[in-house]
Motif scaffolding. Structure first.
Motif, PDB file in Angstrom:
ATOM      1  N   ILE A 210       0.850  -1.203   0.000  1.00  0.00           N
ATOM      2  CA  ILE A 210       0.000   0.000   0.000  1.00  0.00           C
ATOM      3  C   ILE A 210       0.883   1.249   0.000  1.00  0.00           C
ATOM      4  O   ILE A 210       0.645   2.206  -0.738  1.00  0.00           O
ATOM      5  N   ARG A 211       1.942   1.230   0.809  1.00  0.00           N
ATOM      6  CA  ARG A 211       2.850   2.361   0.896  1.00  0.00           C
ATOM      7  C   ARG A 211       3.510   2.622  -0.466  1.00  0.00           C
ATOM      8  O   ARG A 211       3.647   3.779  -0.892  1.00  0.00           O
ATOM      9  N   ASN A 212       3.924   1.551  -1.141  1.00  0.00           N
ATOM     10  CA  ASN A 212       4.562   1.705  -2.451  1.00  0.00           C
ATOM     11  C   ASN A 212       3.592   2.299  -3.466  1.00  0.00           C
ATOM     12  O   ASN A 212       3.977   3.127  -4.289  1.00  0.00           O
ATOM     13  N   ILE A 213       2.323   1.833  -3.421  1.00  0.00           N
ATOM     14  CA  ILE A 213       1.315   2.377  -4.337  1.00  0.00           C
ATOM     15  C   ILE A 213       1.145   3.873  -4.088  1.00  0.00           C
ATOM     16  O   ILE A 213       1.122   4.680  -5.013  1.00  0.00           O
ATOM     17  N   LYS A 214       1.063   4.233  -2.801  1.00  0.00           N
ATOM     18  CA  LYS A 214       0.905   5.644  -2.445  1.00  0.00           C
ATOM     19  C   LYS A 214       2.075   6.467  -2.998  1.00  0.00           C
ATOM     20  O   LYS A 214       1.878   7.541  -3.569  1.00  0.00           O
ATOM     21  N   ASP A 215       3.295   5.943  -2.804  1.00  0.00           N
ATOM     22  CA  ASP A 215       4.481   6.662  -3.286  1.00  0.00           C
ATOM     23  C   ASP A 215       4.429   6.838  -4.805  1.00  0.00           C
ATOM     24  O   ASP A 215       4.753   7.906  -5.331  1.00  0.00           O
ATOM     25  N   LYS A 216       4.032   5.761  -5.494  1.00  0.00           N
ATOM     26  CA  LYS A 216       3.972   5.817  -6.955  1.00  0.00           C
ATOM     27  C   LYS A 216       2.966   6.861  -7.410  1.00  0.00           C
ATOM     28  O   LYS A 216       3.213   7.637  -8.341  1.00  0.00           O
ATOM     29  N   MET A 217       1.790   6.868  -6.747  1.00  0.00           N
ATOM     30  CA  MET A 217       0.750   7.828  -7.124  1.00  0.00           C
ATOM     31  C   MET A 217       1.224   9.253  -6.839  1.00  0.00           C
ATOM     32  O   MET A 217       0.935  10.173  -7.592  1.00  0.00           O
ATOM     33  N   TYR A 218       1.964   9.403  -5.754  1.00  0.00           N
ATOM     34  CA  TYR A 218       2.490  10.724  -5.412  1.00  0.00           C
ATOM     35  C   TYR A 218       3.492  11.183  -6.468  1.00  0.00           C
ATOM     36  O   TYR A 218       3.452  12.326  -6.920  1.00  0.00           O
ATOM     37  N   GLU A 219       4.359  10.242  -6.894  1.00  0.00           N
ATOM     38  CA  GLU A 219       5.354  10.563  -7.912  1.00  0.00           C
ATOM     39  C   GLU A 219       4.689  10.966  -9.229  1.00  0.00           C
ATOM     40  O   GLU A 219       5.082  11.950  -9.862  1.00  0.00           O
ATOM     41  N   SER A 220       3.671  10.194  -9.645  1.00  0.00           N
ATOM     42  CA  SER A 220       3.038  10.468 -10.942  1.00  0.00           C
ATOM     43  C   SER A 220       2.230  11.760 -10.910  1.00  0.00           C
ATOM     44  O   SER A 220       1.940  12.348 -11.948  1.00  0.00           O
TER      45      SER A 220
ATOM     46  N   GLN B  58      -8.029  -8.034   0.862  1.00  0.00           N
ATOM     47  CA  GLN B  58      -7.143  -6.871   0.789  1.00  0.00           C
ATOM     48  C   GLN B  58      -5.985  -7.152  -0.162  1.00  0.00           C
ATOM     49  O   GLN B  58      -5.611  -6.311  -0.976  1.00  0.00           O
ATOM     50  N   ASP B  59      -5.437  -8.374  -0.033  1.00  0.00           N
ATOM     51  CA  ASP B  59      -4.316  -8.796  -0.880  1.00  0.00           C
ATOM     52  C   ASP B  59      -4.708  -8.677  -2.351  1.00  0.00           C
ATOM     53  O   ASP B  59      -3.967  -8.117  -3.166  1.00  0.00           O
ATOM     54  N   ARG B  60      -5.891  -9.197  -2.683  1.00  0.00           N
ATOM     55  CA  ARG B  60      -6.345  -9.165  -4.075  1.00  0.00           C
ATOM     56  C   ARG B  60      -6.562  -7.743  -4.552  1.00  0.00           C
ATOM     57  O   ARG B  60      -6.209  -7.385  -5.681  1.00  0.00           O
ATOM     58  N   ARG B  61      -7.166  -6.928  -3.668  1.00  0.00           N
ATOM     59  CA  ARG B  61      -7.448  -5.545  -4.039  1.00  0.00           C
ATOM     60  C   ARG B  61      -6.146  -4.809  -4.360  1.00  0.00           C
ATOM     61  O   ARG B  61      -6.044  -4.080  -5.348  1.00  0.00           O
ATOM     62  N   ILE B  62      -5.139  -5.031  -3.501  1.00  0.00           N
ATOM     63  CA  ILE B  62      -3.854  -4.366  -3.707  1.00  0.00           C
ATOM     64  C   ILE B  62      -3.206  -4.851  -5.006  1.00  0.00           C
ATOM     65  O   ILE B  62      -2.690  -4.045  -5.780  1.00  0.00           O
ATOM     66  N   SER B  63      -3.285  -6.169  -5.271  1.00  0.00           N
ATOM     67  CA  SER B  63      -2.713  -6.703  -6.514  1.00  0.00           C
ATOM     68  C   SER B  63      -3.349  -6.037  -7.728  1.00  0.00           C
ATOM     69  O   SER B  63      -2.671  -5.715  -8.703  1.00  0.00           O
ATOM     70  N   LYS B  64      -4.663  -5.835  -7.652  1.00  0.00           N
ATOM     71  CA  LYS B  64      -5.396  -5.215  -8.763  1.00  0.00           C
ATOM     72  C   LYS B  64      -4.881  -3.792  -9.007  1.00  0.00           C
ATOM     73  O   LYS B  64      -4.609  -3.400 -10.142  1.00  0.00           O
ATOM     74  N   ILE B  65      -4.756  -3.022  -7.928  1.00  0.00           N
ATOM     75  CA  ILE B  65      -4.287  -1.642  -8.062  1.00  0.00           C
ATOM     76  C   ILE B  65      -2.864  -1.624  -8.612  1.00  0.00           C
ATOM     77  O   ILE B  65      -2.528  -0.800  -9.466  1.00  0.00           O
ATOM     78  N   GLU B  66      -2.047  -2.567  -8.121  1.00  0.00           N
ATOM     79  CA  GLU B  66      -0.659  -2.649  -8.613  1.00  0.00           C
ATOM     80  C   GLU B  66      -0.639  -2.885 -10.123  1.00  0.00           C
ATOM     81  O   GLU B  66       0.152  -2.278 -10.854  1.00  0.00           O
ATOM     82  N   LYS B  67      -1.512  -3.775 -10.589  1.00  0.00           N
ATOM     83  CA  LYS B  67      -1.582  -4.068 -12.028  1.00  0.00           C
ATOM     84  C   LYS B  67      -2.018  -2.831 -12.800  1.00  0.00           C
ATOM     85  O   LYS B  67      -1.460  -2.502 -13.849  1.00  0.00           O
ATOM     86  N   GLU B  68      -3.032  -2.137 -12.266  1.00  0.00           N
ATOM     87  CA  GLU B  68      -3.523  -0.928 -12.935  1.00  0.00           C
ATOM     88  C   GLU B  68      -2.425   0.113 -13.058  1.00  0.00           C
ATOM     89  O   GLU B  68      -2.275   0.754 -14.092  1.00  0.00           O
ATOM     90  N   LEU B  69      -1.656   0.260 -11.985  1.00  0.00           N
ATOM     91  CA  LEU B  69      -0.572   1.245 -11.999  1.00  0.00           C
ATOM     92  C   LEU B  69       0.499   0.872 -13.020  1.00  0.00           C
ATOM     93  O   LEU B  69       1.081   1.733 -13.673  1.00  0.00           O
ATOM     94  N   LYS B  70       0.760  -0.430 -13.138  1.00  0.00           N
ATOM     95  CA  LYS B  70       1.760  -0.922 -14.080  1.00  0.00           C
ATOM     96  C   LYS B  70       1.341  -0.613 -15.523  1.00  0.00           C
ATOM     97  O   LYS B  70       2.154  -0.248 -16.365  1.00  0.00           O
ATOM     98  N   ASN B  71       0.041  -0.805 -15.797  1.00  0.00           N
ATOM     99  CA  ASN B  71      -0.449  -0.646 -17.171  1.00  0.00           C
ATOM    100  C   ASN B  71      -0.595   0.814 -17.577  1.00  0.00           C
ATOM    101  O   ASN B  71      -0.794   1.113 -18.742  1.00  0.00           O
ATOM    102  N   LYS B  72      -0.542   1.688 -16.598  1.00  0.00           N
ATOM    103  CA  LYS B  72      -0.729   3.110 -16.881  1.00  0.00           C
ATOM    104  C   LYS B  72       0.344   3.660 -17.812  1.00  0.00           C
ATOM    105  O   LYS B  72       1.510   3.381 -17.616  1.00  0.00           O
TER     106      LYS B  72
END
Lengths: 222, 72
Positions: A210-220, B58-72
């Motif tokens: 979650i922290r990494n996602i937040k950081d990435k979103m902040y960076e972008s 939660q694990d699945r939800r985070i994986s989904k967001i991670e994938k979305e961010l990757k594809n951006k």
């Protein structure tokens, strides 16, 4: 794929512990009676806390060596996980103490040492939040984390063993003598320790992501 | 049969408490056999499984967001 394997192993181990923890045979001891089963639930909290704090220390040292930001993220989240399990250990211990030692809190050296340790780690979080610059925050808190660990070792593992304590362990290893822990209990106790540590790692890894996602979103967004 | 046993226990109880001082440590073993301990196991399992379920979603939800961010 590998993640699925160890996460389902975690689930299976903890289900085994919950079932055998209540239904398995336990030795008969005065004062303790059935509360001896708390060994399967209270003690693994402390094992997990210690494992989390050791891992946090390793990541802090790694950060100071490499200055790589991801190590700082792992260090703080492992410390967070350690605090969570530490508080669970403290509160479960208080409940157990009330019904075996006769008081929630008897200012026992073990209890005091554990409480002070958790305060030191809470201060680590306060320190982090008080520094806005991310580089100096990571550096200062990594150094503090090493100090916090160095304080935990005597507070929990050395000082309580040098004085009289209600808690087992003043005479050596806590709860590990043949009297306290017989062969049948080991079959549940060791899996419990492993299972709870794995669950701790799982929770920590989620928070790191979650922290990494937040950081990435902040960076972008910059 | 059960009633007979409990009646017997009732009469014998004062004797047992006198003798208890000199008896080795024991407690009521029936706590596990017929003391409904399974109810507690079920409750604890429900809590544990709910926590696991929560973690998995939660694990699945985070994986989904991670994938979305990757594809951006």
């Amino acid at each position: 794929m590998r993640a699925i394997v160890w996460k389902s192993a975690t689930v299976l181990i903890l289900i085994y512990v919950a079932v055998m923890g209540f239904l398995g045979p336990v030795p008969e001891r005065e004062i303790l009676y059935e509360t001896i089963r708390n060994l399967y639930f209270h003690v693994p909290m402390w094992f997990t806390m210690t494992a989390m704090f050791i891992t946090s220390l390793v990541y802090s040292i790694k950060y100071l060596n490499t200055k790589q930001e991801s190590y700082d993220v792992w260090a703080v989240e492992f410390a967070n996980g350690g605090i969570l399990f530490g508080f669970l250990g403290l509160t479960t211990g208080m409940i157990w103490a009330q019904f075996t030692w006769g008081a929630w809190w008897s200012f026992d050296p073990k209890q005091n040492g554990a409480a002070v340790t958790l305060l030191i780690y809470l201060a680590y979080m306060v320190l982090r939040n008080s520094i806005t610059d991310s580089k100096s925050r990571a550096k200062v808190s990594a150094v503090y984390n090493i100090y916090a660990f160095a304080a935990m070792v005597p507070l929990i593992f050395i000082l309580p063993r040098l004085t009289d304590s209600l808690h087992p362990g003043a005479e050596g290893n806590p709860a590990f003598s043949g009297y306290d822990l017989d062969g049948t209990m080991r079959l549940v106790f060791y899996p419990a320790v492993i299972g709870w540590i794995m669950l701790g790692v799982w929770i920590v890894s989620l928070r790191v992501r979650i922290r990494n996602i937040k950081d990435k979103m902040y960076e972008s967004s910059l | 049969m059960k009633a007979a046993y409990s009646a017997l226990a009732f009469i014998a109880l004062p004797l047992f408490t006198l003798a208890a001082k000199y008896e080795p440590v024991t407690w009521d073993k029936t706590f596990r056999e017929s003391g409904k301990i399974f109810v507690v196991v079920a409750v604890v399992l429900l809590i544990l499984l709910s926590v696991f379920g929560y973690l998995i979603t939660q694990d699945r939800r985070i994986s989904k967001i991670e994938k979305e961010l990757k594809n951006k």
